[in-house]
Design a protein around this motif. Structure first.
Motif, PDB file in Angstrom:
ATOM      1  N   VAL A   1       0.822  -1.209   0.000  1.00  0.00           N
ATOM      2  CA  VAL A   1       0.000   0.000   0.000  1.00  0.00           C
ATOM      3  C   VAL A   1       0.857   1.260   0.000  1.00  0.00           C
ATOM      4  CG1 VAL A   1      -1.728   1.303   1.311  1.00  0.00           C
ATOM      5  CG2 VAL A   1      -1.906  -1.178   1.139  1.00  0.00           C
ATOM      6  N   PHE A   2       1.937   1.257   0.781  1.00  0.00           N
ATOM      7  CA  PHE A   2       2.834   2.413   0.881  1.00  0.00           C
ATOM      8  C   PHE A   2       4.274   1.989   0.596  1.00  0.00           C
ATOM      9  CE2 PHE A   2      -0.366   3.396   4.367  1.00  0.00           C
ATOM     10  CZ  PHE A   2      -1.081   4.327   3.620  1.00  0.00           C
ATOM     11  N   SER A   3       5.006   2.824  -0.102  1.00  0.00           N
ATOM     12  CA  SER A   3       6.455   2.646  -0.217  1.00  0.00           C
ATOM     13  C   SER A   3       7.102   3.787   0.559  1.00  0.00           C
ATOM     14  CB  SER A   3       6.901   2.654  -1.671  1.00  0.00           C
ATOM     15  OG  SER A   3       6.577   3.870  -2.316  1.00  0.00           O
ATOM     16  N   PHE A   4       7.836   3.436   1.625  1.00  0.00           N
ATOM     17  CA  PHE A   4       8.384   4.439   2.530  1.00  0.00           C
ATOM     18  C   PHE A   4       9.787   4.867   2.090  1.00  0.00           C
ATOM     19  CE2 PHE A   4       5.186   2.347   5.188  1.00  0.00           C
ATOM     20  CZ  PHE A   4       4.543   3.451   5.720  1.00  0.00           C
ATOM     21  N   HIS A   5      10.022   6.174   2.190  1.00  0.00           N
ATOM     22  CA  HIS A   5      11.307   6.769   1.844  1.00  0.00           C
ATOM     23  C   HIS A   5      11.705   7.728   2.962  1.00  0.00           C
ATOM     24  CE1 HIS A   5      10.655   5.366  -2.336  1.00  0.00           C
ATOM     25  NE2 HIS A   5       9.391   5.674  -2.078  1.00  0.00           N
TER      26      HIS A   5
END
Length: 255
Positions: A117-121
Motif C-alpha cells: 500500500v505504501f512505499s516508505f522513503h
C-alpha cells in the motif's frame, strides 16, 4: 504552485476543524503534506480519493499523521483500489508507527505488511517528487522532525513543520516566495524550548529570511488566532495572514 489547506488546527482537531494537512499541486501532480486528524475526510471533499500522487510527513505526532491508518484501509480494501503503492516520505520509524497505530494486538502487528500500500522513503536530503524539488532538514522538536523547502517552476515554499527557532529553519526559509509557518502560541519567556514557534518568532523568521509572504498555521483551538497574527505582523513587515481550512493560496514569483 497551488497550496490548498485541508486542515490547520494545531495539536488537536478543533470544532469542525481538521488538524494539519495540505496539498501542493503543479503540472498535474498532487503532493500531500501532513495527514493529521480529519484530513482524509477533508481530502475527499476536495479531490477524488486516490488522486494523491505522493505524501510527505514532517514527523509522527498524531496531529500530523494519524489519518494514514485510514488511508491504508481505503487503499487496501476499496473494491477499486489504486495501482501500486503510494510513495510516502517520512521519518525513519514511519512503517512501525503506522503498523502499531492500525493493528490492535501483537499477533496482527507481527503479520501486517504495509508495503503493498505504501512505499516508505526517508528524509534529510534533497529528493525529486514529481515536478517538486524537496529539501528537508531536522528541526527543533522532541522527536525526529523536519522542515521543508519545496520548489517547482521557479517558485519556492518553505514549511516549518513543528519546531522551535533553529538555524535549519532560517536556511530552509531563506528567500522563499511563501513561508508556511506554524505558530502555536503567543510569545512568553516560560514557553517550552525546542517545541513550537510563537507568533512573534514566526514573524521574525519571515523577516530574517526575506520571505515574500507569511502564512501562519497550526494555531491550537485554545489559542487566540488574532493575537498570534498580531504578533507575527509586528515582527514581519511583508504580507501575512492566517490560513483557513479550505483556503487556496497561489505560490507565485514576486513582482
Amino acid at each position: 504552485m497551488l497550496l490548498t489547506v485541508l486542515g490547520c488546527s494545531g495539536s488537536i482537531p478543533g470544532p469542525g476543524a481538521a488538524a494539519s494537512g495540505y496539498l501542493l499541486e503543479a503540472d498535474g501532480f498532487t503532493l500531500a503534506l501532513e495527514f493529521g486528524n480529519g484530513v482524509l475526510s477533508r481530502f475527499q471533499e476536495e479531490r477524488p480519493l486516490f488522486s494523491m500522487d505522493a505524501l510527505v510527513l514532517s514527523h509522527l505526532h498524531p496531529d500530523h499523521c494519524v489519518d494514514v491508518s485510514s488511508l491504508y484501509v481505503a487503499r487496501k480494501y476499496h473494491p477499486l483500489p489504486p495501482s501500486g503503492p503510494l510513495p510516502v516520505f517520512a521519518p525513519a520509524e514511519a512503517h512501525s508507527r503506522f503498523v502499531a497505530a492500525y493493528a490492535p494486538n501483537e499477533a496482527e502487528r507481527s503479520s501486517l505488511d504495509f508495503s503493498d500500500v505504501f512505499s516508505f522513503h526517508g528524509l534529510g536530503s534533497r529528493v525529486e517528487i514529481g515536478p517538486f524539488t524537496v529539501d528537508s532538514a531536522v528541526v527543533a522538536h522532541p522527536c525526529e522532525a523536519y522542515g521543508f523547502r519545496i520548489s517547482c517552476g521557479g517558485v519556492t515554499l518553505a514549511y516549518t513543520g513543528d519546531s522551535g527557532p533553529c538555524a535549519a529553519l532560517d536556511s530552509l526559509a531563506s528567500g522563499v516566495d511563501v513561508l508556511l509557518s506554524e505558530a502555536s502560541w503567543t510569545h512568553a519567556p516560560d514557553r517550552q524550548p525546542d517545541l513550537h514557534l510563537s507568533g512573534r518568532e514566526a514573524g521574525e523568521l519571515a523577516a530574517r529570511a526575506g520571505a515574500g509572504r507569511l502564512l501562519v498555521t497550526h494555531v491550537p483551538p485554545w489559542t487566540s488566532r488574532e493575537d498570534v497574527l498580531e504578533e507575527a505582523r509586528s515582527a514581519f513587515g511583508g504580507p501575512s495572514e492566517l490560513v483557513v481550512q479550505g483556503g487556496r493560496y497561489e505560490v507565485g514569483e514576486r513582482t
